[in-house]
Design an enzyme around this catalytic site. Structure first.
Site, PDB file in Angstrom:
ATOM      1  CE  LYS A 189      40.015  63.444  98.230  1.00 15.65           C
ATOM      2  NZ  LYS A 189      41.313  62.803  97.995  1.00 15.65           N
ATOM      3  CB  THR A 246      40.403  60.631  94.826  1.00 21.15           C
ATOM      4  OG1 THR A 246      40.857  61.964  95.052  1.00 21.15           O
ATOM      5  CG2 THR A 246      40.950  59.748  95.925  1.00 21.15           C
TER       6      THR A 246
END
Length: 335
Positions: A189, A246
């Site tokens: 990610k 994120t």
């Protein structure tokens, strides 16, 4: 009360030390950096990484690695991914058989293509290694803001033990047997978050970023399944949950690095401004190597590598992504 030692006194190690101390455990916080130890002892806070967050008086600051590793119920590896192997090598003489070690870092070792838990198992084969991951920026966890994470372990008993130690107040912990999936979600990610930051720097808008995140989790899932992860994991906390936070948060150094790239800065300039390890940069090449090894298509990861390491303009990378051949969204769905 359990004894919990943290190897690594950066923002995440410090935040989790505060959390565990608040849960009533005896906490040791270790750093290899003498200046960091001196700062923590003098100010009882990490002025550089978590200003304003005070360490409880019960947290012991430690420079001696043997003392930090001896007679602990849990040892938490909280160093950045490039330093996991070297830290494990230093700690090895002091690690007893069956010692529970919780990895809270996120990355893939570029040279070996191992996850961080695999690196720890490689160096500490007699330890009981597990992973804690999920949407959990240190800046928010250290302030007691609510979140949920997942602990992955090969053993149900170990997972529940770690769950009991970390869970409390506004920090909810789930358990899972899918260590590989949890680690890959947490590592990959960061690469997608770099791309999300680039889009924000280019002022591409919400639709563009939502599309990137959706196709990003599709790429992560494809590679994760090829490596033995479970599809449920990638729709869970360490997959889509960690990806969302994120890709969207100003706390994210990966997003912030991408943002600077989108504004026209070079990678070197962006990293200098961030002043912390940008895990997505370290992971991007490893992710591409894994994709090639397992014959998995990852066009976003491929384009990010070209932007980072081949000086490809971000606008050209986006154009190439949009103009690829027409395909179905999911080949598994039939008419």
């Amino acid at each position: 009360m359990k004894k919990v030692s943290f190897l690594g006194a950066g923002s995440w190690g410090t935040a989790l030390a505060v959390l565990c101390a608040g849960n009533g455990h005896k906490v040791t916080l270790w750093s290899k950096i003498q200046s960091e130890i001196d700062m923590l002892k003098e100010h009882r806070e990490h002025i550089d990484r978590l200003p304003g967050v005070k360490l409880p008086d019960s947290v012991e600051i430690e420079y001696d690695l043997e003392r930090a590793c001896t007679d602990q119920d849990i040892i938490v590896c909280a160093v950045a991914s490039p330093f996991v192997r070297s830290t494990a090598q230093l700690a090895k003489p002091f690690i007893r058989k069956g010692q529970i070690i919780v990895n809270v870092g996120k990355g893939i070792e570029e040279k070996t293509l191992m996850t961080l838990c695999q690196v720890l198992e490689d160096e500490l084969p007699e330890a009981d290694v597990c992973v804690l991951s999920g949407p959990s920026h240190a800046e928010e966890v250290s302030k007691g803001l609510p979140t949920t994470v997942v602990v992955g372990s090969k053993s149900r008993e170990t997972a529940r033990f770690v769950q009991d130690v970390f869970m409390g107040g506004n920090f909810r912990v789930y358990t899972s047997p899918d260590m590989v999936g949890i680690e890959l979600g947490g590592a990959l990610k960061n690469v997608i978050a770099l791309a999300a930051g680039i889009l924000d720097g280019m002022e591409m808008g919400d639709n563009t970023k939502a599309a990137l995140m959706t196709r990003g989790i599709a790429e992560i899932s494809r590679l994760g399944l090829a490596l033995g992860g479970k599809i449920e994991t990638f729709s869970g906390l360490s997959g889509i949950g960690d990806l969302i936070v994120t890709c969207t948060s100003t706390h994210s150094r990966n997003h912030n690095c991408g943002y600077l790239l989108g504004k026209g800065k070079t990678l070197a300039e962006a990293k200098d401004e961030i002043r912390q390890v940008v895990e997505g940069v370290n992971c991007a090449r490893a992710a591409m190597s894994l994709a090639d090894k397992y014959n998995v298509t990852m066009p976003i990861v491929e384009q990010i590598n070209e932007v980072l390491f081949e000086d490809k303009p971000a606008a050209a990378a986006m154009k190439d992504l949009l103009e690829r051949d027409k395909v179905s969204e999911y080949k598994t769905l039939t008419w």
